[in-house]
Design an enzyme around this catalytic site. Structure first.
Site, short mmCIF file in Angstrom:
data_model
loop_
_atom_site.label_atom_id
_atom_site.label_comp_id
_atom_site.label_asym_id
_atom_site.label_seq_id
_atom_site.Cartn_x
_atom_site.Cartn_y
_atom_site.Cartn_z
N GLU A 132 7.85 4.50 28.03
CA GLU A 132 7.51 5.22 26.77
C GLU A 132 7.47 6.56 27.33
O GLU A 132 6.10 6.91 28.16
CB GLU A 132 5.94 4.60 26.25
CG GLU A 132 6.08 3.34 25.82
CD GLU A 132 6.93 3.31 24.39
OE1 GLU A 132 6.96 4.23 23.82
OE2 GLU A 132 7.01 2.13 23.92
N CYS A 175 1.99 12.25 22.51
CA CYS A 175 3.50 12.29 22.75
C CYS A 175 4.35 12.32 21.55
O CYS A 175 5.54 12.61 21.25
CB CYS A 175 4.05 10.95 23.47
SG CYS A 175 3.31 9.49 22.95
#
Ligand code: NAP
Length: 473
Positions: A245, A279
């Site tokens: 990720e 993010c």
């Protein structure tokens, strides 16, 4: 229960320990012992032995223990949130939200533990049975970032534990206290201590041991693309299963036909959560020419409602940035954009509170040649680009090597589908700036990573599919 009462944490200095610092005040909160390579090897061996027993107990029992873990997280919500705000800096309301979000993965995967099942397939040969079986992958390792000190952990440990894996987690050095608190609660819930362990220390030493270990069959990493790519290469030798990720560079497109008030609320939620340090934060805001000026005005007004300060104080909704280097990156993006013709509408400098506080900043007339178009800012900077056509917006949004989250606002239902299909991203928010929850598959494409976390797909990342061919002649 004292959530700091952990053998690896001390309030008084221990040699060569990691100092955990409150970014709001600069105060040292605790010292965390570093795990060296030999200690880590021993822990991996313990996990290897414990995993076999954990995988052998009934899925229902694993599920029950995870549910107890979930209940404990709710019971200790206030204490966990306070630890998080102190070590990470986010406002208390956001920390409480993250604890609930983190706990939701434990509950979700407690339920998923009981739904794992293989298949029986029609054979092409008479008297032959074809079946599949899903089995836990074994011992897993995880490396997590500082921006979501609890949720990035539970998104990994919950599916691992539910499927019957053991997992060792190296938490971020800036935020290890939240991780240790979760480890204590898991043990209290009946998760065997060798099945879920937190380790800390030098990131290269720990990741080298993780990557080179034959006993570790999977690595799950959340963090920057740069480090993710290094780990990807290091794991090649032992051919591990990987989940990555990684970084994002999220576009946020507002079309002329959008509900502007709602679009601004979406930008506020997506851009300024965690002071812009997520993010999935909107990194590039594209406004169509018909609403460009109006959008800038409404957003500028809305940004005045942001109160910067210590996250423990009532009413604060933007805390400090995690570190001085984060401040420097935001400043670099602003200076670069202004030097190339962008206009400053508000903010633009370090906050008068000092330390790592930064003013929520709005700039307009941003163009693709500026740094902010190419890199994740990871701070409270909202840059507005202007576009004319849908094709232009999609081309600009896709002009990046990243592919994590994208957002757009439009009330035209045909455009909703068209644009959603054209965006090269793992996740797309349509008329919303908030997309993360345990039910949905979280993850990116291109340089934003591999695999999905959460959702019905998340547990698959921790399982192997075995094919059985049985002759019944
Ligand atoms: P980072 O520097 O990559 O650090 C993440 C983790 O990796 C930390 O535990 C860190 O340890 C460790 N690490 C650092 N250098 C390493 C190395 N050379 N080898 C092995 N491990 C290493 O990222 P960050 O600054 O903490 O987090 C921000 C980044 O994470 C952003 O790019 C953000 O987009 C991304 N992120 C992605 C997601 C997602 O779901 N896609 C979610 C959150 C964040 P130390 O703390 O000890 O340095």
């Amino acid at each position: 229960m004292d959530l700091f009462a952990h053998q690896d944490i001390s309030k008084t200095q221990i040699p060569e320990a990691i100092e955990v610092i409150n970014p709001a005040t600069g105060e040292i909160l605790a010292y965390v012992k570093k795990t060296n390579a030999q200690e880590l090897e021993e822990k991996i061996l313990k996990a290897y032995k414990a995993q076999k027993q954990w995988a052998n107990i009934l899925a229902e029992e694993r599920s029950d223990r995870l549910m107890r873990f979930f209940v404990l997280m709710l019971e200790y919500k206030e204490a966990l949130a306070e630890i998080m705000t102190k070590e990470q800096g986010k406002p208390l309301a956001e920390s409480r939200g993250e604890i609930l979000y983190a706990a939701s993965f434990i509950k979700w995967f407690a339920q998923e533990a009981r739904k794992v099942c293989g298949d029986i397939m029609e054979s092409k040969v008479k008297d032959q049975k074809i079946m599949t079986l899903k089995q836990p992958i074994g011992v897993c390792a995880a490396i997590t970032p500082w921006n979501f000190p609890s949720a990035m952990l539970t998104r990994k440990i919950a599916p691992a534990l539910a499927s019957g894996c053991a997992i060792l987690v190296k938490s971020a050095s800036k935020t290890p206290l939240s991780a240790y608190a979760l480890e204590l609660l898991a043990q209290k819930a009946g998760i065997p201590k060798d099945v879920f362990m937190i380790v800390n220390g030098d990131s290269n030493t720990i990741s080298d041991v993780f990557c080179e270990s034959e006993m570790i069959r999977k690595l799950s990493f959340t963090g920057s693309t740069e480090v993710g790519a290094q780990l990807y290469a290091k794991c090649a030798k032992t051919v591990k299963k990987l989940s990555m990720e990684l970084g994002g560079n999220a576009p946020f497109i507002v079309f002329d036909d959008a509900n502007l008030e709602e679009a601004v609320q979406g930008i506020m939620a997506s851009k300024f959560r965690n002071s812009g340090q997520t993010c999935v934060c909107a990194n590039r805001i594209y406004a169509q020419s018909g609403i460009y000026t109006r959008l800038c005005e409404i957003l500028q007004k809305e940004m005045q409602t942001l109160k910067v300060g210590n996250g423990l104080e009532e009413g604060v909704n933007q805390g400090p940035l995690i570190h001085k280097s984060a401040v420097l990156k935001v400043k670099e993006h602003i200076e670069d954009a202004l030097s190339k013709g962008a206009r400053l509408l508000s903010g633009g400098k370090e906050h008068k509170l000092g330390g790592t506080y930064f003013e929520p900043t709005l700039i307009c007339d941003v163009t693709p040649s500026m740094l902010v178009a190419k890199e994740e800012t990871f701070g409270p900077l909202a840059p507005i680009f202007k576009f004319d056509t849908e094709e232009e917006a999609i081309a600009m949004a896709n002009a990046t090597e990243f592919g994590l989250a994208a957002y757009f606002f439009t009330q035209d239902y045909k455009r909703q589908w068209r644009v959603a299909e054209s965006l090269e991203y793992g996740m797309v928010g349509i008329n919303t700036g908030l997309i993360s929850n345990e039910v949905a598959p979280f993850g990116g494409i291109k340089h934003s990573g591999l695999g999905r976390e959460g959702s019905k797909y998340g547990i698959e990342e921790y399982m192997e599919l075995k094919y059985l061919c049985l002759s019944v002649k």
